[in-house]
Write a protein that holds these residues in place. Structure first.
Motif, PDB file in Angstrom:
ATOM      1  N   GLN A   1      -2.262  -8.747   8.526  1.00 26.99           N
ATOM      2  CA  GLN A   1      -3.048  -9.905   8.644  1.00 26.99           C
ATOM      3  C   GLN A   1      -3.322 -10.766   7.373  1.00 26.99           C
ATOM      4  O   GLN A   1      -3.334 -10.118   6.281  1.00 26.99           O
ATOM      5  CB  GLN A   1      -4.520  -9.498   9.282  1.00 26.99           C
ATOM      6  N   HIS A   2      -3.489 -11.834   7.327  1.00 27.35           N
ATOM      7  CA  HIS A   2      -3.809 -12.826   6.274  1.00 27.35           C
ATOM      8  C   HIS A   2      -5.010 -12.610   5.532  1.00 27.35           C
ATOM      9  O   HIS A   2      -5.113 -12.635   4.438  1.00 27.35           O
ATOM     10  CB  HIS A   2      -3.565 -14.208   6.676  1.00 27.35           C
ATOM     11  N   ARG A   3      -6.072 -12.287   6.325  1.00 32.13           N
ATOM     12  CA  ARG A   3      -7.291 -12.033   5.640  1.00 32.13           C
ATOM     13  C   ARG A   3      -8.359 -11.103   6.599  1.00 32.13           C
ATOM     14  O   ARG A   3      -8.046 -10.627   7.569  1.00 32.13           O
ATOM     15  CB  ARG A   3      -8.366 -13.418   5.488  1.00 32.13           C
ATOM     16  N   ASP A   4      -9.472 -10.594   5.929  1.00 36.15           N
ATOM     17  CA  ASP A   4     -10.471  -9.836   6.431  1.00 36.15           C
ATOM     18  C   ASP A   4      -9.735  -8.495   6.814  1.00 36.15           C
ATOM     19  O   ASP A   4     -10.294  -7.673   7.854  1.00 36.15           O
ATOM     20  CB  ASP A   4     -10.992 -10.445   7.605  1.00 36.15           C
ATOM     21  N   ALA A   5      -8.922  -7.893   6.179  1.00 36.77           N
ATOM     22  CA  ALA A   5      -8.392  -6.507   6.507  1.00 36.77           C
ATOM     23  C   ALA A   5      -9.320  -5.265   6.243  1.00 36.77           C
ATOM     24  O   ALA A   5     -10.020  -5.622   5.116  1.00 36.77           O
ATOM     25  CB  ALA A   5      -7.067  -6.345   5.782  1.00 36.77           C
ATOM     26  N   ALA A   6      -9.362  -4.383   6.939  1.00 34.18           N
ATOM     27  CA  ALA A   6     -10.307  -3.303   6.552  1.00 34.18           C
ATOM     28  C   ALA A   6      -9.783  -2.579   5.419  1.00 34.18           C
ATOM     29  O   ALA A   6      -8.745  -2.332   5.138  1.00 34.18           O
ATOM     30  CB  ALA A   6     -10.559  -2.355   7.857  1.00 34.18           C
ATOM     31  N   GLU A   7     -10.939  -2.129   4.491  1.00 36.17           N
ATOM     32  CA  GLU A   7     -10.593  -1.257   3.609  1.00 36.17           C
ATOM     33  C   GLU A   7      -9.969   0.227   3.917  1.00 36.17           C
ATOM     34  O   GLU A   7     -10.600   0.839   4.686  1.00 36.17           O
ATOM     35  CB  GLU A   7     -11.687  -1.094   2.429  1.00 36.17           C
ATOM     36  N   PRO A   8      -8.743   0.527   3.496  1.00 36.64           N
ATOM     37  CA  PRO A   8      -8.409   1.800   3.867  1.00 36.64           C
ATOM     38  C   PRO A   8      -8.739   2.986   3.128  1.00 36.64           C
ATOM     39  O   PRO A   8      -9.458   2.831   1.884  1.00 36.64           O
ATOM     40  CB  PRO A   8      -6.839   1.521   3.467  1.00 36.64           C
ATOM     41  N   ASP A   9      -8.914   4.270   3.686  1.00 32.32           N
ATOM     42  CA  ASP A   9      -9.287   5.412   2.838  1.00 32.32           C
ATOM     43  C   ASP A   9      -8.124   5.841   1.789  1.00 32.32           C
ATOM     44  O   ASP A   9      -6.932   6.168   2.299  1.00 32.32           O
ATOM     45  CB  ASP A   9      -9.504   6.441   3.703  1.00 32.32           C
ATOM     46  N   THR A  10      -8.335   5.834   0.649  1.00 33.60           N
ATOM     47  CA  THR A  10      -7.535   6.220  -0.388  1.00 33.60           C
ATOM     48  C   THR A  10      -7.441   7.388  -0.915  1.00 33.60           C
ATOM     49  O   THR A  10      -7.109   7.781  -1.873  1.00 33.60           O
ATOM     50  CB  THR A  10      -7.505   5.022  -1.582  1.00 33.60           C
TER      51      THR A  10
ATOM     52  N   LEU B   1      -3.233   1.429  -6.470  1.00 31.01           N
ATOM     53  CA  LEU B   1      -2.162   1.482  -5.929  1.00 31.01           C
ATOM     54  C   LEU B   1      -2.175   1.827  -4.394  1.00 31.01           C
ATOM     55  O   LEU B   1      -1.206   1.532  -3.881  1.00 31.01           O
ATOM     56  CB  LEU B   1      -1.206   2.375  -6.787  1.00 31.01           C
ATOM     57  N   ARG B   2      -2.775   2.843  -4.131  1.00 31.03           N
ATOM     58  CA  ARG B   2      -2.764   3.484  -2.883  1.00 31.03           C
ATOM     59  C   ARG B   2      -3.264   2.344  -1.925  1.00 31.03           C
ATOM     60  O   ARG B   2      -2.798   2.071  -0.608  1.00 31.03           O
ATOM     61  CB  ARG B   2      -3.534   4.614  -2.781  1.00 31.03           C
ATOM     62  N   ARG B   3      -4.603   1.584  -2.413  1.00 30.07           N
ATOM     63  CA  ARG B   3      -5.073   0.607  -1.769  1.00 30.07           C
ATOM     64  C   ARG B   3      -3.883  -0.205  -1.496  1.00 30.07           C
ATOM     65  O   ARG B   3      -3.928  -1.094  -0.152  1.00 30.07           O
ATOM     66  CB  ARG B   3      -6.220  -0.178  -2.246  1.00 30.07           C
ATOM     67  N   GLN B   4      -3.218  -0.772  -2.519  1.00 27.76           N
ATOM     68  CA  GLN B   4      -2.242  -1.920  -2.294  1.00 27.76           C
ATOM     69  C   GLN B   4      -1.269  -1.608  -1.322  1.00 27.76           C
ATOM     70  O   GLN B   4      -0.625  -2.395  -0.482  1.00 27.76           O
ATOM     71  CB  GLN B   4      -1.597  -2.155  -3.719  1.00 27.76           C
ATOM     72  N   SER B   5      -0.843  -0.558  -1.181  1.00 29.68           N
ATOM     73  CA  SER B   5       0.156  -0.113  -0.076  1.00 29.68           C
ATOM     74  C   SER B   5      -0.582   0.084   1.266  1.00 29.68           C
ATOM     75  O   SER B   5       0.166  -0.121   2.536  1.00 29.68           O
ATOM     76  CB  SER B   5       0.881   1.301  -0.520  1.00 29.68           C
ATOM     77  N   LEU B   6      -1.808   0.701   1.460  1.00 29.77           N
ATOM     78  CA  LEU B   6      -2.055   1.197   2.691  1.00 29.77           C
ATOM     79  C   LEU B   6      -2.925  -0.113   3.418  1.00 29.77           C
ATOM     80  O   LEU B   6      -3.061  -0.223   4.475  1.00 29.77           O
ATOM     81  CB  LEU B   6      -3.111   2.185   2.666  1.00 29.77           C
TER      82      LEU B   6
ATOM     83  N   MET C   1       3.416 -14.036   2.950  1.00 34.06           N
ATOM     84  CA  MET C   1       2.457 -12.991   1.908  1.00 34.06           C
ATOM     85  C   MET C   1       3.691 -11.965   1.373  1.00 34.06           C
ATOM     86  O   MET C   1       4.471 -11.913   1.490  1.00 34.06           O
ATOM     87  CB  MET C   1       1.653 -12.128   2.914  1.00 34.06           C
ATOM     88  N   SER C   2       3.052 -11.707   0.268  1.00 32.31           N
ATOM     89  CA  SER C   2       3.638 -10.542  -0.740  1.00 32.31           C
ATOM     90  C   SER C   2       2.729  -9.712  -1.380  1.00 32.31           C
ATOM     91  O   SER C   2       1.634  -9.866  -1.567  1.00 32.31           O
ATOM     92  CB  SER C   2       4.410 -11.504  -1.658  1.00 32.31           C
ATOM     93  N   GLY C   3       3.046  -8.245  -1.291  1.00 33.55           N
ATOM     94  CA  GLY C   3       2.507  -7.467  -1.819  1.00 33.55           C
ATOM     95  C   GLY C   3       2.731  -7.019  -3.351  1.00 33.55           C
ATOM     96  O   GLY C   3       2.475  -5.988  -3.901  1.00 33.55           O
ATOM     97  N   LEU C   4       3.548  -7.762  -3.748  1.00 29.93           N
ATOM     98  CA  LEU C   4       3.968  -7.505  -5.262  1.00 29.93           C
ATOM     99  C   LEU C   4       3.070  -7.311  -6.381  1.00 29.93           C
ATOM    100  O   LEU C   4       1.972  -7.826  -6.416  1.00 29.93           O
ATOM    101  CB  LEU C   4       5.306  -8.480  -5.820  1.00 29.93           C
ATOM    102  N   VAL C   5       3.244  -6.209  -6.922  1.00 29.45           N
ATOM    103  CA  VAL C   5       2.470  -5.741  -8.142  1.00 29.45           C
ATOM    104  C   VAL C   5       3.142  -6.269  -9.527  1.00 29.45           C
ATOM    105  O   VAL C   5       4.261  -5.924  -9.747  1.00 29.45           O
ATOM    106  CB  VAL C   5       2.225  -4.350  -8.235  1.00 29.45           C
ATOM    107  N   LEU C   6       2.259  -6.927 -10.277  1.00 27.33           N
ATOM    108  CA  LEU C   6       2.761  -7.160 -11.582  1.00 27.33           C
ATOM    109  C   LEU C   6       2.046  -6.497 -12.536  1.00 27.33           C
ATOM    110  O   LEU C   6       0.711  -6.585 -12.674  1.00 27.33           O
ATOM    111  CB  LEU C   6       2.544  -8.929 -11.991  1.00 27.33           C
ATOM    112  N   TRP C   7       2.616  -5.324 -13.264  1.00 22.50           N
ATOM    113  CA  TRP C   7       2.039  -4.545 -14.299  1.00 22.50           C
ATOM    114  C   TRP C   7       2.347  -5.342 -15.423  1.00 22.50           C
ATOM    115  O   TRP C   7       3.376  -5.091 -16.259  1.00 22.50           O
ATOM    116  CB  TRP C   7       2.956  -3.322 -14.068  1.00 22.50           C
TER     117      TRP C   7
END
Length: 931
Positions: free
Chosen positions: A529-538, A753-758, A703-709
């Motif tokens: 979803q584009h917004r309002d996603a629930a926070e995952p358990d990391t 990092l786990r949040r970004q994936s889950l 959408m993109s979940g890319l991480v810029l380190w």
């Protein structure tokens, strides 16, 4: 006029001619006389001078080798072989490639029989043909005919620079076996006509019905449509299941309509300004940047065809498409690179001029980036906006850059649709045979200006007089088919009228609906979803962490780790057993290990990403004795889609970041990370950030979940190794488009990092990463902090302070926190609290307001940053800080003085500045602080 020109350097002559034009008396008299004679009262261009002199040179050089007196001498029969080789190398120089015949080719001595000591008297003599496809011996006249048709007709191939003999021989045989001459069945020729006619009529219809509107017409290059159609259908026969197409704006609407089958009603609605019913109110984009996908039926099965969304930065889509192809190949298990491929359409000026082209070509053979060969199609309209080719490049052809990866180049006359379709067929066969890039240079023209409102005759009057007098492609081909008896004039006209009628009926349909918004959350994106996603358990249990740290750092008994790496691996086991504090490298590795164990997919790439620039990661290790490579994290992979890859990229930011962005678009379930060696190196990829990462969702709902380190922090390393330009990313923040974070503990990184994936949404993550903080023991975490908790956008005060006595609340972000903390403890200061903003966007208002309420007696909120005042976060977040003030609280800030460069080059000056910053922040007064 009788000076010997045999060894004259063309560049020298050009320079001499320029001197003559400025001051005729400044050149030797013999040359001044020659130039005056060549001008003959006219203004002669430099190219004319070079060509005239070259012709005279040929006349002097060529007769040097005379035919032998004795036809039986040993060397004589070989002269035809030299001629054959000459045509294979140079034949393209005299091919009939330019529909407008703007610049007649200069003489090429290597294509003249007399250059090899042959003359008209030898034309009927029989010579050996070597490996020329055909009989072993032929009269010279027939050999010449084969060579002219194969290498100097409507197709002019270049490939003799390729070092792989198998590739060269295959191309020779493929071209010479058909004499580079199409021989399609009549029904195929009619189909080609249908496609090229539709391309031309579509443009004419838009030009007349929507006059004055920009569309970036394909007229002059209509053969692109049958070319792409052949690639799709022939690719399907070769086993392609997906073809990803990237192109700029020229001809894009035509491709959407006549290749992908986008609704004509939708295209017309875009011209008419009919708006989407759009509850999201995103910015959207112009019609000639939009993407589309469809399923195309081919003789080999259904091919899913996708046209990537594209900004106006012409070639930047190139690496994005390549990354998307690689991700889809991985998802399909397409290790042979047969099911998914890229087709990239370029403009001539952009292909030669844009550096990202060379960077992307250089990815083609690299293990972490290769896709099994890309087909490049250059729509060469012989102009770049208003710039002529000789001002747009230093090479003969715009495609010469592709020789760096030894890609064959097939030049073809765009006015010959059958020749164009033949090279498309050959290109697809080559790609599948050798898994290598191949280039089609379709030389054509642009019937209108850069856009339809432009006036090209202002800058190219001669060219556009020829264009205006030149028949359209489909008219020429129609007449050819009628002459050949393939189709009657009546049937051809019926096809044209049928298509015109269809266009007009669609436009006039009173029941035409507004176009529906494409559902971008289908297929692999279903469930996001584009917004309002629930926070995952990391959080991850201590038991799982202890188990996985051993698997993720295990090596075979016969594998010898470097002693330093062995010590790091052993320490990580101790960290997760609770015997040592957890450092950054351990927390990062365990984030990957836990995701992989849960069936996840992780890809990290960048310069030195396997080891890590700062010797902290060691995701890829090498046997200290044999040099054998090992990726221990792959031992954790769990399931068909579980995969870990750490890639040491080439020395590129723009193409590699574009590639990883494309990868993240095509596979939302993968955690994709691009790591800069130092944060400011990302400057080299600013186009990717501005056009895709920051704006892609707003423009295209992608959408993109890319991480810029991005390693960031002030440690006295100078202007280029300090700042990741945090301010630039914060300036781009709006509409919840990206996340900007600066975590200060390993546990924060683990959960982040786990949040970004889950999490069930995808937003690019801009990570201001640690450098010296990697070894800052104050920052280390405990194993329990990984096993519990979550990522916190704000970290509160960690020392026990007497809350009513706190007079100042310092808010900061990043490494400067530990400088402040250490000095506060050293001075035993108890009336100054310090909190950390771990997430700068979206701003954690509630969390900061909670800290303000907790320290209710504080009268000052002080923002402290290491960066100069005009850089860093201050100017982008001060309004956010102000919203969190309590009644009567004053907002102040402290930073280095505004500067043009991010940091000083002297370590001594850096330390002095840093000390002054900390001293003022912890002082009793507000002197030196700025309201």
């Amino acid at each position: 006029m009788d000076a010997d020109l045999g060894g004259v350097n063309a560049a020298w002559v050009e320079s001499l001619y320029e001197d003559f034009l400025r001051q005729p008396d400044a050149v030797p008299a013999i040359w001044a006389e020659r130039f005056r004679a060549m001008q003959d009262g006219r203004d002669v261009s430099r190219r004319d001078v070079e060509q005239r002199l070259t012709r005279e040179s040929v006349r002097q050089v060529s007769p040097a080798r005379q035919a032998p007196r004795d036809a039986d001498e040993v060397e004589y029969p070989s002269r035809a072989l030299y001629l054959i080789h000459g045509y294979r190398v140079h034949g393209h120089l005299h091919a009939d490639l330019d529909p407008l015949h703007l610049n007649p080719p200069p003489p090429s001595p290597e294509l003249e029989p007399r250059y090899y000591g042959l003359s008209d008297a030898d034309m009927d003599k029989v010579f050996p043909t070597g490996d020329l496809v055909g009989p072993g011996k032929l009269p010279l006249r027939e050999i010449m005919e084969i060579l002219r048709r194969s290498y100097s007709g409507k197709i002019g191939p270049e490939f003799l620079y390729i070092s792989d003999s198998a590739q060269k021989h295959w191309l020779q045989e493929r071209l010479e076996s058909v004499r580079s001459t199409p021989d399609f069945a009549n029904e195929i020729r009619v189909q080609i006509f249908r496609k090229v006619m539709q391309a031309g009529e579509f443009e004419h219809f838009l030009h007349t019905r929507y006059a004055g509107q920009k569309r970036f017409s394909l007229e002059g290059g209509e053969s692109l449509i049958p070319l792409l159609n052949m690639l799709v259908h022939h690719g399907g026969c070769k086993g392609a299941k997906e073809i990803i197409l990237g192109m700029a704006h020229r001809g894009r609407l035509n491709v959407l309509a006549n290749l992908l089958g986008k609704s004509l009603a939708d295209i017309f609605a875009e011209f008419e300004g009919v708006q989407y019913v759009d509850a999201d109110a995103r910015s959207g984009d112009v019609k000639y940047h939009l993407g589309f996908s469809s399923d195309v039926t081919t003789p080999g099965g259904t091919v899913h065809l996708s046209l990537a969304f594209n900004p106006s930065h012409l070639e930047i889509i190139t690496p994005v498409v390549l990354g998307g192809v690689r991700a889809r190949q991985r998802r399909r298990g397409d290790d042979l690179r047969r099911q998914v491929l890229a087709v990239l359409v370029h403009g001539d000026a952009a292909f030669a001029g844009q550096g990202v082209v060379a960077e992307s070509l250089n990815l083609s053979k690299l293990s972490g980036f290769r896709t099994g060969g890309t087909i490049h199609v250059v729509v060469n309209n012989q102009i770049g906006f208003t710039t002529n080719p000789f001002d747009a490049r230093s090479t003969l052809y715009c495609t010469d850059i592709a020789k760096m990866v030894q890609a064959p180049i097939l030049h073809v006359n765009g006015d010959d649709p059958e020749a164009v379709v033949l090279v498309a067929q050959i290109a697809m066969e080559y790609r599948y045979k050798f898994k290598s890039d191949v280039v089609i240079d379709m030389i054509c023209y642009r019937r209108h200006g850069h856009n339809e409102a432009d006036e090209p005759t202002v800058t190219q009057p001669v060219m556009y007089r020829k264009v205006d007098a030149h028949p359209q492609v489909h008219e020429l081909y129609r007449q050819r088919l009628v002459t050949d008896g393939v189709i009657s004039e009546i049937d051809a006209e019926a096809m044209v009228q049928e298509y015109r009628t269809n266009l007009e009926e669609v436009r006039r349909n009173p029941n035409r609906r507004p176009p529906e918004r494409h559902n971008s959350l289908s297929g692999r994106w279903q469930g996001f979803q584009h917004r309002d996603a629930a926070e995952p358990d990391t959080a991850v249990s201590r038991e799982d962490l202890s188990r996985l740290v051993r698997v993720a750092h295990g090596v075979p008994e016969d594998f010898t780790l470097h002693p330093k790496v062995a010590k790091i691996y052993e320490s990580r086991v101790q960290m997760l057993d609770g015997n040592e504090p957890v450092d950054w490298g351990c927390a990062e590795t365990m984030a990957y290990a836990t995701l992989l164990d849960e069936g996840g997919w992780v890809r990290i790439s960048g310069q030195d990403s396997g080891r890590g620039t700062f010797f902290h990661r060691h995701a890829v290790v090498y046997d200290h004795v044999t040099g054998r490579k090992l990726v221990p994290l792959r031992q954790v992979e769990n399931g068909d889609m579980s995969h870990f890859m750490a890639v040491d990229s080439m020395l590129s930011e723009e193409a590699v970041l574009g590639f990883e962005y494309g990868y993240s678009l095509s596979e939302p379930r993968a955690l994709v990370i691009w790591e800069a060696q130092y944060g400011d190196f990302v400057n080299g990829a600013q186009v990717v950030i501005d056009q895709f990462i920051a704006a892609g969702e707003s423009k295209w709902a992608r959408m993109s979940g890319l991480v810029l380190w991005l390693p960031h922090g002030y440690e006295g390393q100078g202007a280029e190794h300090s700042s990741a330009r945090l301010e630039r990313f914060l300036q781009l923040c709006a509409e919840s488009n990206i996340q900007v974070v600066c975590p200060t503990t390993p546990a924060q990184l683990f959960h982040l990092l786990r949040r970004q994936s889950l999490i069930r949404t995808r937003k690019p993550l801009i990570f201001m990463a640690p450098k010296s903080m990697l070894r800052q023991k104050l920052s280390y975490s405990t194993a329990d902090e990984l096993a519990n908790g979550r990522f916190q956008p704000l970290l509160p005060e960690i020392d026990q302070l007497d809350t009513p006595n706190v007079r100042r609340l310092i808010v900061c972000s990043g490494k400067v926190y530990y400088d402040l903390l250490a000095e506060r403890r050293a001075r035993n200061i108890t009336d100054v609290a310090i909190v950390r903003l771990e997430q700068l966007y979206r701003f954690p208002y509630d969390e900061l307001k909670g800290q303000v309420a907790w320290f209710f007696a504080a009268k000052e909120m002080l923002w402290v940053q290491e960066e100069p005042e005009n850089q860093g976060a201050w100017f982008q977040i001060h309004h956010c800080l102000r919203r969190c003030l309590s009644e009567g609280m004053e907002l102040l800030h402290l930073a280095r003085a505004a500067a043009a460069a991010p940091a000083v080059g002297s370590m001594k000056r850096h330390l002095e500045q840093q000390k002054a910053l900390v001293d003022v922040a912890l002082s009793k007064t507000i002197d030196g602080m700025i309201p």
